[in-house]
Write an enzyme that holds these catalytic residues in place. Sequence first.
Site, PDB file in Angstrom:
ATOM      1  N   ASP A  15       0.818  -1.548   0.322  1.00 42.73           N
ATOM      2  CA  ASP A  15       0.013  -0.201   0.084  1.00 42.73           C
ATOM      3  C   ASP A  15       0.906   1.019  -0.291  1.00 42.73           C
ATOM      4  OD1 ASP A  15      -2.499  -0.718   0.001  1.00 42.73           O
ATOM      5  OD2 ASP A  15      -2.536  -1.283   2.045  1.00 42.73           O
ATOM      6  N   ARG A  95      -0.031   4.406  17.015  1.00 43.21           N
ATOM      7  CA  ARG A  95      -0.195   5.772  15.988  1.00 43.21           C
ATOM      8  C   ARG A  95      -0.441   7.197  16.395  1.00 43.21           C
ATOM      9  NH1 ARG A  95       0.766   1.516  13.247  1.00 43.21           N
ATOM     10  NH2 ARG A  95      -1.043   0.613  12.736  1.00 43.21           N
ATOM     11  N   ASP A 124      -7.817   3.472  12.471  1.00 44.35           N
ATOM     12  CA  ASP A 124      -6.000   4.086  12.256  1.00 44.35           C
ATOM     13  C   ASP A 124      -6.033   5.339  11.826  1.00 44.35           C
ATOM     14  OD1 ASP A 124      -4.762   2.518  14.024  1.00 44.35           O
ATOM     15  OD2 ASP A 124      -4.279   0.525  11.947  1.00 44.35           O
ATOM     16  N   SER A 176      -4.253  -9.207   7.373  1.00 43.98           N
ATOM     17  CA  SER A 176      -3.459  -7.975   7.809  1.00 43.98           C
ATOM     18  C   SER A 176      -2.629  -8.037   8.953  1.00 43.98           C
ATOM     19  CB  SER A 176      -4.380  -7.354   7.454  1.00 43.98           C
ATOM     20  OG  SER A 176      -3.966  -6.244   8.329  1.00 43.98           O
TER      21      SER A 176
HETATM   22  N1  ARG Z   1      -8.524  -3.673  15.736  1.00 44.16           N
HETATM   23  C1  ARG Z   1      -7.179  -2.395  15.989  1.00 44.16           C
HETATM   24  C2  ARG Z   1      -7.272  -1.267  15.988  1.00 44.16           C
HETATM   25  O1  ARG Z   1      -8.306  -0.384  15.955  1.00 44.16           O
HETATM   26  C3  ARG Z   1      -6.175  -3.526  15.045  1.00 44.16           C
HETATM   27  C4  ARG Z   1      -6.530  -1.710  13.783  1.00 44.16           C
HETATM   28  C5  ARG Z   1      -5.385  -3.376  12.680  1.00 44.16           C
HETATM   29  N2  ARG Z   1      -5.048  -4.475  12.894  1.00 44.16           N
HETATM   30  C6  ARG Z   1      -4.479  -4.913  11.740  1.00 44.16           C
HETATM   31  N3  ARG Z   1      -4.242  -6.112  11.860  1.00 44.16           N
HETATM   32  N4  ARG Z   1      -3.531  -4.014  10.375  1.00 44.16           N
HETATM   33  O2  ARG Z   1      -6.498  -1.058  17.372  1.00 44.16           O
END
Ligand code: ARG
Length: 392
Positions: A15, A95, A124, A176
């Site tokens: 990405d 983040r 995110d 992911s």
């Molecule tokens: N659900 C989690 C959150 O909202 C993780 C998000 C990212 N997950 C991932 N497998 N890339 O903080």
Amino acid sequence: MSREKVILAYSGGLDTSVAIHWLKEEKGFDVVAVLVDVGQGKELKPLAVKASKIGAVKTYCVDAKREFIEQYVWPALQAHAVYEGKYTLATALSRPLIAKKLIDIARKEKATAVAHGCTGKGNDQVRFDMAVLTLAPELTIIAPLREWELMTREEEIEYAQARGIPVPVKKKSPYSIDRNLWGISIECGVLEDPDTAPPEEAYQWTQDPLKAPRKSVEVEIAFQRGIPYGFNGKKMSSLSLIEKLNQLGARYGIGRIDSVENRLVGIKSREIYEAPAATILLQAHRELEMLNLDRELFQFKETLGPRYAQLVYNGQWFTPLREALDGFIRQTQYCVSGVVRMRLYPGFAACVGRTSAYSRYSKSLATYEQGDQFDRKIAEGFIKVWAMPYKN
Ligand code: ARG
């Protein structure tokens, strides 16, 4: 005229690799790629080279591991921040830190925009955008995945191949995955069916508890003012301590979490997490508070954990409420010093002992044996007054 600059949070994946090219060619930016190390367990230098090859005018590798632990993870540990009682917030905590690094570099580079590779339906994007909107509202935020027409991975690969952008040679894992020192988040593939048990290969770190050593092991974790600093009697850096507990916990299959959670954007999603160190430390820290904090303070503080977790989850890190809660929590930690003994069993950890100079436990008051100093006579009167409001 020189081109405007955009600072891109680059992960090295498909990405954000496509994003470098897209920001350059379709949007007309000079792209500065930033790799922030929060313990992904990947070599960043080769990824920086890759970013340059794709067309980034400059790359930064930022080692933010210590800052991540000390400024983000420890406050969440002390707050007992666990979202909806399950998710220990590894991804969510990283983040705001990554966003802050982008902003710092944007200012240094006199960039007008920042960019990230978040999708348009996750949490995110909210966390990145919220941080930028509150800390640096003058910057434009670009989220290519919210804008471009490339809808599927196949379309992205086609786009990449046509433009000489390297695409991963090995078949991509169906999941992911986002990893840092506080845990791993894993979604997609068969996990999208909340009734399908996670296949063993979905777990990246932790061993199947059935394959864990049959013999349990005891570890001793020392805390000072709510911060873990010692392991089995030895002083350790925050980074080594977390790495050690992740390694050991993973061997025992500790910290597997399977959850259907409520995203801020209004949908439910199923995700699995692995958080060995987080699981052990959250438990150990709480045990010490149970020993040392008085009843009112302990029980009140307990109510803040879920709220604190919501703030982290919902991208409200850089807000007055989070800062005020941190102030309160810091105040509660002055006596959270001592040693907790945790026993690791296949699949879980249990506290088996705790000791502290600040302990409020009094054996002479609690004992049912010789030496009891509790004045039983005053109990009766106390209970009568306690019952007064309910008497007819
Ligand atoms: N659900 C989690 C959150 O909202 C993780 C998000 C990212 N997950 C991932 N497998 N890339 O903080």
